[in-house]
Write a protein that holds these residues in place. Structure first.
Motif, PDB file in Angstrom:
ATOM      1  N   VAL A  95     106.253  27.337  31.759  1.00 56.73           N
ATOM      2  CA  VAL A  95     105.964  26.052  31.597  1.00 56.73           C
ATOM      3  C   VAL A  95     107.169  25.612  32.178  1.00 56.73           C
ATOM      4  N   ILE A 153     103.902  25.476  36.904  1.00 51.93           N
ATOM      5  CA  ILE A 153     104.200  26.600  36.104  1.00 51.93           C
ATOM      6  C   ILE A 153     104.747  28.149  36.972  1.00 51.93           C
ATOM      7  N   SER A 162      98.371  27.296  30.336  1.00 55.94           N
ATOM      8  CA  SER A 162      99.276  26.792  30.761  1.00 55.94           C
ATOM      9  C   SER A 162      99.224  26.296  31.198  1.00 55.94           C
TER      10      SER A 162
END
Length: 147
Positions: A63, A75, A97
């Motif tokens: 990320v 991402i 994430s």
């Protein structure tokens, strides 16, 4: 059970870095039959979201903070080891994430460059298509954004 950890590039051990690069090559180069430059000097600026199962890496993303890759947080290199995909680890690693971006960068707008055949997977995570489909390294992609 997937154990997810987050590390900066400097926090990665040599063994972790090697395992991540091996898995990225296994999936993005060999499995997808795509010759491209995976090692791109962007890893140093990313946070690495690593999914472990039984001491082995089976899921991964990297990320980026806003303005690192896109105007917004991003991402990339989303992967799940072939034999583990039926366990829905893709959702677990992506949800982790998204949380890392929200908690670390205080951002909710996230951009990705998604392989077009995974559009529905990303739709299920709240991403919507932006722009037209395009080829990236010979594979159809679509820009997507989560607001």
């Amino acid at each position: 059970m997937l154990n997810i950890i987050v590390k900066t590039f400097k926090e990665l051990t040599l063994e972790e870095l090697y395992a991540i690069l091996q898995l990225r090559s296994e999936i993005f180069v060999v499995e997808q039959n795509c010759v491209y430059q995976d090692i791109d000097y962007k890893d140093q600026n990313a946070l690495h979201i690593i999914g472990y199962k039984n001491d082995g890496i089976v899921a991964y993303t990297r990320v980026f903070k806003p303005d690192e890759n896109f105007d917004h947080a991003g991402i990339g290199r989303v992967l799940v080891k072939f034999g583990e995909r039926h366990l829905k680890y893709g959702y677990a690693i992506m949800e982790a994430s998204i949380r890392v971006i929200e908690d670390t960068y205080h951002e909710t707008k996230i951009r990705i460059s998604a392989q077009a055949h995974l559009k529905r997977f990303y739709n299920n995570l709240g991403f919507v298509e932006i722009g037209e489909q395009y080829l990236e390294d010979g594979i159809p992609h679509i820009g997507m954004e989560k607001v």
